[in-house]
Design an enzyme around this catalytic site. Structure first.
Site, PDB file in Angstrom:
ATOM      1  N   GLY A   2       1.319  10.256   4.440  1.00 12.10           N
ATOM      2  CA  GLY A   2       1.446   8.862   3.999  1.00 12.10           C
ATOM      3  C   GLY A   2       2.737   8.634   3.237  1.00 12.10           C
ATOM      4  O   GLY A   2       2.727   8.397   2.036  1.00 12.10           O
ATOM      5  N   PRO A   3       3.886   8.697   3.936  1.00 12.11           N
ATOM      6  CA  PRO A   3       5.172   8.513   3.248  1.00 12.11           C
ATOM      7  C   PRO A   3       5.532   7.043   3.054  1.00 12.11           C
ATOM      8  O   PRO A   3       6.550   6.570   3.550  1.00 12.11           O
ATOM      9  CB  PRO A   3       6.159   9.230   4.177  1.00 12.11           C
ATOM     10  CG  PRO A   3       5.552   9.047   5.535  1.00 12.11           C
ATOM     11  CD  PRO A   3       4.056   9.014   5.365  1.00 12.11           C
ATOM     12  N   ALA A  23       5.445   3.861  -0.144  1.00 14.20           N
ATOM     13  CA  ALA A  23       6.194   3.689  -1.399  1.00 14.20           C
ATOM     14  C   ALA A  23       6.045   4.929  -2.293  1.00 14.20           C
ATOM     15  O   ALA A  23       7.035   5.488  -2.779  1.00 14.20           O
ATOM     16  CB  ALA A  23       5.697   2.441  -2.123  1.00 14.20           C
ATOM     17  N   GLY A  81       4.341   8.037  -1.472  1.00 10.49           N
ATOM     18  CA  GLY A  81       4.553   9.305  -0.754  1.00 10.49           C
ATOM     19  C   GLY A  81       6.017   9.530  -0.420  1.00 10.49           C
ATOM     20  O   GLY A  81       6.528  10.653  -0.510  1.00 10.49           O
ATOM     21  N   LYS A 115      -6.182   3.543 -16.717  1.00 12.33           N
ATOM     22  CA  LYS A 115      -5.352   2.899 -15.682  1.00 12.33           C
ATOM     23  C   LYS A 115      -6.191   1.897 -14.888  1.00 12.33           C
ATOM     24  O   LYS A 115      -5.718   0.819 -14.535  1.00 12.33           O
ATOM     25  CB  LYS A 115      -4.732   3.949 -14.747  1.00 12.33           C
ATOM     26  CG  LYS A 115      -3.957   3.282 -13.624  1.00 12.33           C
ATOM     27  CD  LYS A 115      -2.712   3.961 -13.189  1.00 12.33           C
ATOM     28  CE  LYS A 115      -1.830   2.962 -12.437  1.00 12.33           C
ATOM     29  NZ  LYS A 115      -1.278   3.500 -11.206  1.00 12.33           N
ATOM     30  N   SER A 148      -0.310  -4.293  -5.646  1.00 11.33           N
ATOM     31  CA  SER A 148      -0.399  -3.929  -4.228  1.00 11.33           C
ATOM     32  C   SER A 148      -1.618  -4.587  -3.586  1.00 11.33           C
ATOM     33  O   SER A 148      -1.627  -4.831  -2.382  1.00 11.33           O
ATOM     34  CB  SER A 148      -0.444  -2.411  -4.061  1.00 11.33           C
ATOM     35  OG  SER A 148      -1.531  -1.885  -4.746  1.00 11.33           O
ATOM     36  N   GLU A 153      -7.397  -2.456  -1.335  1.00 17.67           N
ATOM     37  CA  GLU A 153      -8.105  -1.402  -2.078  1.00 17.67           C
ATOM     38  C   GLU A 153      -9.129  -2.035  -3.040  1.00 17.67           C
ATOM     39  O   GLU A 153      -9.196  -1.660  -4.212  1.00 17.67           O
ATOM     40  CB  GLU A 153      -7.090  -0.540  -2.849  1.00 17.67           C
ATOM     41  CG  GLU A 153      -6.236   0.355  -1.954  1.00 17.67           C
ATOM     42  CD  GLU A 153      -5.299   1.261  -2.750  1.00 17.67           C
ATOM     43  OE1 GLU A 153      -4.578   0.756  -3.627  1.00 17.67           O
ATOM     44  OE2 GLU A 153      -5.299   2.483  -2.495  1.00 17.67           O
TER      45      GLU A 153
HETATM   46  N1  LIG Z   1       3.363   1.454  -4.861  1.00 20.45           N
HETATM   47  C1  LIG Z   1       3.098   1.543  -6.144  1.00 20.45           C
HETATM   48  O1  LIG Z   1       3.869   1.019  -6.988  1.00 20.45           O
HETATM   49  C2  LIG Z   1       1.901   2.326  -6.630  1.00 20.45           C
HETATM   50  C3  LIG Z   1       1.858   2.676  -7.988  1.00 20.45           C
HETATM   51  C4  LIG Z   1       0.795   3.447  -8.447  1.00 20.45           C
HETATM   52  C5  LIG Z   1      -0.214   3.823  -7.574  1.00 20.45           C
HETATM   53  N2  LIG Z   1      -0.170   3.435  -6.267  1.00 20.45           N
HETATM   54  C6  LIG Z   1      -1.252   3.900  -5.385  1.00 20.45           C
HETATM   55  O2  LIG Z   1      -0.721   4.916  -4.550  1.00 20.45           O
HETATM   56  C7  LIG Z   1      -1.404   4.921  -3.276  1.00 20.45           C
HETATM   57  C8  LIG Z   1      -0.365   4.754  -2.167  1.00 20.45           C
HETATM   58  O3  LIG Z   1       0.193   3.461  -2.325  1.00 20.45           O
HETATM   59  P1  LIG Z   1       1.581   3.006  -1.666  1.00 20.45           P
HETATM   60  O4  LIG Z   1       2.016   1.811  -2.413  1.00 20.45           O
HETATM   61  O5  LIG Z   1       2.490   4.144  -1.518  1.00 20.45           O
HETATM   62  O6  LIG Z   1       1.055   2.560  -0.227  1.00 20.45           O
HETATM   63  P2  LIG Z   1       1.940   2.272   1.099  1.00 20.45           P
HETATM   64  O7  LIG Z   1       3.356   1.952   0.730  1.00 20.45           O
HETATM   65  O8  LIG Z   1       1.166   1.304   1.898  1.00 20.45           O
HETATM   66  O9  LIG Z   1       1.973   3.686   1.821  1.00 20.45           O
HETATM   67  C9  LIG Z   1       0.862   4.236   2.443  1.00 20.45           C
HETATM   68  C10 LIG Z   1       1.393   5.085   3.584  1.00 20.45           C
HETATM   69  O10 LIG Z   1       0.307   5.745   4.216  1.00 20.45           O
HETATM   70  C11 LIG Z   1       0.613   5.754   5.590  1.00 20.45           C
HETATM   71  N3  LIG Z   1      -0.584   6.083   6.361  1.00 20.45           N
HETATM   72  C12 LIG Z   1      -1.738   5.411   6.497  1.00 20.45           C
HETATM   73  N4  LIG Z   1      -2.592   6.057   7.311  1.00 20.45           N
HETATM   74  C13 LIG Z   1      -1.935   7.180   7.706  1.00 20.45           C
HETATM   75  C14 LIG Z   1      -2.266   8.257   8.559  1.00 20.45           C
HETATM   76  N5  LIG Z   1      -3.456   8.322   9.180  1.00 20.45           N
HETATM   77  N6  LIG Z   1      -1.350   9.239   8.748  1.00 20.45           N
HETATM   78  C15 LIG Z   1      -0.146   9.195   8.145  1.00 20.45           C
HETATM   79  N7  LIG Z   1       0.222   8.194   7.320  1.00 20.45           N
HETATM   80  C16 LIG Z   1      -0.670   7.207   7.109  1.00 20.45           C
HETATM   81  C17 LIG Z   1       1.172   4.376   5.849  1.00 20.45           C
HETATM   82  O11 LIG Z   1       1.779   4.334   7.124  1.00 20.45           O
HETATM   83  P3  LIG Z   1       2.626   3.082   7.669  1.00 20.45           P
HETATM   84  O12 LIG Z   1       4.052   3.465   7.359  1.00 20.45           O
HETATM   85  O13 LIG Z   1       2.346   3.045   9.126  1.00 20.45           O
HETATM   86  O14 LIG Z   1       2.178   1.879   6.925  1.00 20.45           O
HETATM   87  C18 LIG Z   1       2.117   4.282   4.671  1.00 20.45           C
HETATM   88  O15 LIG Z   1       3.344   4.916   4.968  1.00 20.45           O
HETATM   89  C19 LIG Z   1      -2.415   3.780  -3.356  1.00 20.45           C
HETATM   90  O16 LIG Z   1      -3.669   4.271  -3.771  1.00 20.45           O
HETATM   91  C20 LIG Z   1      -1.822   2.849  -4.440  1.00 20.45           C
HETATM   92  O17 LIG Z   1      -2.799   2.061  -5.083  1.00 20.45           O
HETATM   93  C21 LIG Z   1       0.880   2.719  -5.772  1.00 20.45           C
END
Ligand SMILES: NC(=O)c1ccc[n+]([C@@H]2O[C@H](COP(=O)([O-])OP(=O)(O)OC[C@H]3O[C@@H](n4cnc5c(N)ncnc54)[C@H](OP(=O)(O)O)[C@@H]3O)[C@@H](O)[C@H]2O)c1
Length: 298
Positions: free
Chosen positions: A8-9, A11, A13, A175, A245, A257
């Site tokens: 899950g690369p 934001a 990853g 959090k 998000s 979520e």
């Molecule tokens: N962003 C923030 O500022 C932040 C801060 C703190 C906590 N969080 C938490 O961190 C977690 C991740 O959030 P995020 O913001 O990074 O989400 P995001 O940007 O939506 O990234 C999620 C990634 O997972 C990928 N994915 C989904 N299913 C998959 C699979 N089967 N195989 C491989 N990759 C897959 C998505 O692919 P696609 O590229 O195809 O979409 C996307 O690249 C969440 O729980 C969020 O609440 C986020």
């Protein structure tokens, strides 16, 4: 060479993969749904670029030392085929997600003693596959123990501050208290500051107080100042602030979520006999609002 795979690369990853890939002692693989050539992350201390191995087919993945899962909580099941190929006899699996149920969500996929729940405070947003802006300094916290110590050591040469927290349970609930309030702007699609009034304050106070009550029943220590600070932050939220998000997912027509952030308060409240009417109402309304025609109309 330490082998690390990030599932899950997005934001989070992508930012983590880029930072870890700066260490020549690590071999970093990203397990992506949407492919990209390289990672470019704008961080508070400059842009970092990384060229990890990018896989899109779980069958091509090999066993690694560490897996880091950074999908949204609603994409847990999709990680199963990756985990089947990446996890060997000594692999540990860090779950980097919001919420308080990291271990429960993955315990049917990975044996719980290998799972390392991670709390992350790192605001980041993706503009395109492989292109991310890390908006502020990042902090991750993990439970005490060997797995936590070893995970923290991986981040030693990054600018992400990693620490072991002996009271990890309180950390994730604190959090969650602050995240719980974000359901209001996700529902109204408005920042709370400009529309603030006593009724809105009562709703947000209800949501956050319920979260704190349920968290305390689960064993977390949550000071009343956490509740007050969350309400104050909602009171001063200005128009134009990038929404949570939850809100972004709703506006982009994705799943949300909701269960990991507010549904869990209702579910665990039921377990403890604690009424959570405000969260129940908001969860019901937001879940019902997620249909595509409403998203298009907003
Ligand atoms: N962003 C923030 O500022 C932040 C801060 C703190 C906590 N969080 C938490 O961190 C977690 C991740 O959030 P995020 O913001 O990074 O989400 P995001 O940007 O939506 O990234 C999620 C990634 O997972 C990928 N994915 C989904 N299913 C998959 C699979 N089967 N195989 C491989 N990759 C897959 C998505 O692919 P696609 O590229 O195809 O979409 C996307 O690249 C969440 O729980 C969020 O609440 C986020």
């Amino acid at each position: 060479m330490t082998r690390i795979a990030i599932i899950g690369p997005g934001a989070i990853g992508g930012t983590i993969a880029a930072w870890l890939a700066q260490n020549p002692a690590f071999s970093v693989t990203v397990c992506a749904r949407t492919p990209f050539a390289d990672l470019e992350v704008t961080t508070p201390s400059g842009t970092i670029v990384a060229h990890p191995e990018v896989l899109t087919d779980p069958a091509s993945a090999r066993v690694v030392d560490w897996v880091m899962v950074a999908t949204k909580t609603y994409d847990v099941e999709g990680t199963g085929p990756w985990l089947d190929h990446l996890v060997g006899a000594d692999t540990r699996v860090a779950i980097i997600q919001n919420g308080v149920e990291h271990v429960r969500l993955f315990s049917h996929l990975v044996s719980p003693e290998r799972l390392v729940p991670v709390m992350i405070n790192l605001p980041a947003a993706r503009s395109a596959p492989g292109r991310i802006v890390q908006q502020r300094h990042g902090i991750i916290a993990v439970p005490a123990g060997k797995n936590g110590d070893d995970l923290v050591a991986l981040f030693a040469h990054t600018e992400i501050e990693a620490l072991v927290d002996p009271d990890f349970l309180s950390q994730v609930w604190i959090k969650l208290c602050s995240n719980s309030a974000a359901i209001f702007p996700a529902l109204t699609l408005r920042a709370t500051g400009p529309v603030w009034n006593a009724d809105i304050e009562a709703i947000i106070r209800g949501v956050v107080e319920e979260c704190a009550m349920v968290g305390r029943a689960e064993g977390a220590t949550i000071a009343q100042s956490v509740v007050e600070a969350t309400i104050e932050s909602a009171r001063t939220m200005s128009e134009g602030t990038r929404g949570s998000s939850l809100q972004v997912d709703r506006m982009e027509g994705h799943k949300m979520e909701i269960d990991a952030r507010n549904g869990v308060i209702v579910r665990l409240g039921e377990k403890h006999g604690i009424a959570t009417p405000m969260n129940r109402l908001m969860v019901t309304l937001l879940a019902a609002s997620g249909s595509p025609w409403i998203v298009q109309a907003t």
